[in-house]
Design a protein around this motif. Structure first.
Motif: not given
Length: 624
Positions: A22, A25-27, A84, A193, A197, A199, A203, A209
């Protein structure tokens, strides 16, 4: 104990592993001004926001930045491998549709500034984006110009198919580029991102995230508003208006995608993407599809303006032929749009003018015959070409201001009759924008509908919208509801009107600033939309024309103002209107089969309205 400890340890490792994935995969947030800016880019600061903007230029490249001076290059380091989406925080300038495009690179790496395939065109940003709210920045949104807004570029087709960006485990640092197109577009920041996910604006603003689940929003279920009715209630189809279209509408009109300037902005380079999408929806669902529009004095290709007349006519033929080949099963076509208001002629000073060179007026008025002997030869020639290329389609003319003024209605009727005499027109389009109908009595709308119906062709309300703000320019559901209840029944129940099309229903509407949308950004329905569903379903419509009714008006013409109405046993009310829509006499029929009226009015043309069995019948009356 040993087995339990082993299981616990394994679960803990799995949990920690998922947390690590997780975190990877942070923005990734990239301030726009931190890249290597080409010489044509400027950095500016306003209200603590630092951003980049391109220097004004007289010309733009249609499909690529053109030079290295119009490119910004970034070195982006990702925390982990994966796919992304690309998000951008932008602001469109005061010129709106002329300030709302740029390019991003078609993948990572250094691109050739003048290579079309190296760049993704992002256009039409003026009417999309998200400014706030607990909803995902996902799809088009509905923000307009002059505000900072977020857009998921990997899910928005602004002229070319969007892409995601894949980062390999061994290549976490990548080169990424953007390029300038139109000036007037400000870019604050970019965010990569994780794909999949959701956003929100909050966010993205914070670089936080996203969530694996979409924020909960209202989901309309349908059925369409006019289900089971003898006439359609359609909608305009564009990026902002796509969500839940099938829950409300059973007719499709493209908004901007069918205008020549949108399709062939660059000569011989055709962009059919959005038009294909609208057409495919209509054919899949079995909805009527209306092509909007072939000929107009706005949003035409700039390149055609300076061609010789013969070459312009050849290009018009090519345009008609290309549409006919790609869309062989068109139901309706608005052949000429706003003929009485906006000539395809540079120097024309109609209601939408002045048409200056480069404004997109087309400037092919003379190539189609100009005024000619009829005053409208260019319109006749357009319809002759349309009949040639689209022999099976219903050909429509379309204009605005024609049911709010008898003078305008009569002028429009004259054009319609010229086409009718030549068997060139099959239906009459009547726009119904809020700026037209506001403060106009419903009786005036009714009277002018009757005037246009006298040509014997079906009428279509093509571009209906009603504003929803109060005198302080604040969003006001009650104001919009009252105006819908005042205007819509007259249009919907007129026996000659065979369909109504709303010109948008969600934010991103061309009159978003005036609150003309019916559903909010979170999909919830405003009061007017709730009422509209109930009203349309509850109102009984008859397909019979007034001529088939038992009601009779005689003598007609009348010489002394005295008339007799018979066949009123089912009538609830009778009104006589002048052509300005003013009621000159009104009475309740009281179930009496025959009524006599003495009209103390000047000689001329009047309209007798009879409310019968929840429909409104209209009759022309001549007083001599």
């Amino acid at each position: 104990m040993f087995k339990t400890s082993t299981l616990f340890a394994g679960a803990l490792l799995a949990f920690l592993g998922s947390e690590a994935a997780w975190a990877q995969n942070a923005p990734v947030v990239q301030q726009a001004e931190t890249g290597t800016l080409g010489a044509d880019w400027n950095t500016a600061t306003q209200a603590d926001v630092q951003y980049v903007t391109i220097k004004p230029t007289a010309t733009i490249n249609g499909q690529n930045p053109g030079t290295a001076a119009r490119v910004i290059t970034y070195s982006v380091t990702f925390p982990g491998a994966g796919s992304y989406d690309l998000y951008a925080r932008v602001r469109v300038g005061a010129a709106a549709a002329n300030d709302d495009s740029f390019y991003y690179a078609n993948g990572f790496g250094t691109k050739q500034p003048d290579a079309d395939t190296d760049w993704i065109t992002v256009n039409q940003l003026n009417s999309v984006g998200y400014t706030s709210g607990n909803i995902a920045v996902d799809g088009a949104g509905g923000a307009t110009n002059g505000v900072w807004k977020w857009i998921n570029l990997s899910k928005f087709n602004g002229g070319e198919a969007p892409i995601n960006f894949t980062v390999a485990a061994g290549s976490l640092t990548q080169t990424f580029q953007i390029g300038a197109r139109e000036d007037g577009l400000d870019i604050d920041k970019l965010v990569f991102g994780a794909t999949g996910l959701f956003f929100t604006v909050a966010n993205l603003d914070a670089g936080a995230q996203g969530s694996t689940t979409a924020p909960v929003t209202f989901i309309p279920k349908g059925p369409v508003l006019a289900a089971g009715k003898p006439k359609f209630l359609g909608g305009v189809y564009s990026q902002p208006q796509k969500p839940f279209f099938n829950a409300y509408f059973n007719q499709v009109t493209p908004e901007n995608a069918g205008k020549w300037g949108s399709v062939e902005g660059t000569r011989n380079q055709m962009n059919w993407t959005e038009l294909d999408s609208a057409y495919a929806l209509a054919k899949t669902k079995g909805y009527p599809f209306k092509m909007h529009t072939l000929i107009w004095g706005q949003q035409q290709p700039v390149w055609i303006e300076s061609l010789p007349a013969a070459e312009q006519l050849a290009e018009i033929n090519e345009w008609f032929a290309a549409v006919a080949q790609r869309y062989p099963d068109l139901d309706q076509i608005e052949v000429v749009n706003e003929a009485a208001n906006d000539l395809p002629l540079n120097g024309s000073t109609g209601n939408n003018g002045p048409n200056t060179p480069g404004s997109g007026a087309g400037n092919y008025y003379e190539a189609l015959g100009g005024a000619g002997t009829t005053g409208w030869d260019w319109v006749i020639k357009s319809f002759q070409l349309a009949r040639q290329y689209f022999p099976k389609a219903q050909l429509l003319i379309n204009d605005y201001g024609v049911i709010t003024s008898n003078t305008n209605a009569q002028r429009y009727l004259g054009i319609i009759n010229l086409l009718k005499e030549r068997n060139l027109v099959d239906g009459v389009g009547i726009q119904g924008h809020a700026f037209e109908t506001r403060n106009i009595p419903a009786a005036t709308l009714q009277a002018n509908l009757d005037v246009l119906a006298s040509a014997g062709k079906p009428l279509y309300i093509t571009e209906l919208d009603i504003d929803g703000v109060n005198s302080s320019n604040q969003l006001d559901d009650a104001v919009q509801l009252a105006e819908y209840q005042r205007v819509f029944p007259t249009l919907w129940t007129h026996p000659a009107v065979k369909g109504v099309t709303l010109w948008g229903y969600r934010p991103g509407h061309w009159r978003t600033a005036q609150g003309a949308y019916l559903a909010n950004a979170d999909n919830t329905e405003r009061s007017a939309l709730v009422w509209l569903r109930t009203y349309v379903q509850a109102t009984v419509l008859s397909s019979k024309a007034a001529q088939a009714s038992t009601v009779r008006v005689y003598p007609n013409p009348a010489t002394d103002g005295r008339i007799t109405l018979s066949g009123l046993s089912k009538a609830a009310q009778v009104r006589v209107l002048d052509l300005q829509g003013r009621v000159v006499q009104q009475l309740s029929a009281k179930a009496l089969p025959t009524q006599e009226l003495q009209l103390a009015v000047a000689p001329g043309l009047y309209v007798v309205q009879v409310e019968e069995s929840r429909q409104l019948l209209s009759y022309k009356l001549v007083l001599q």
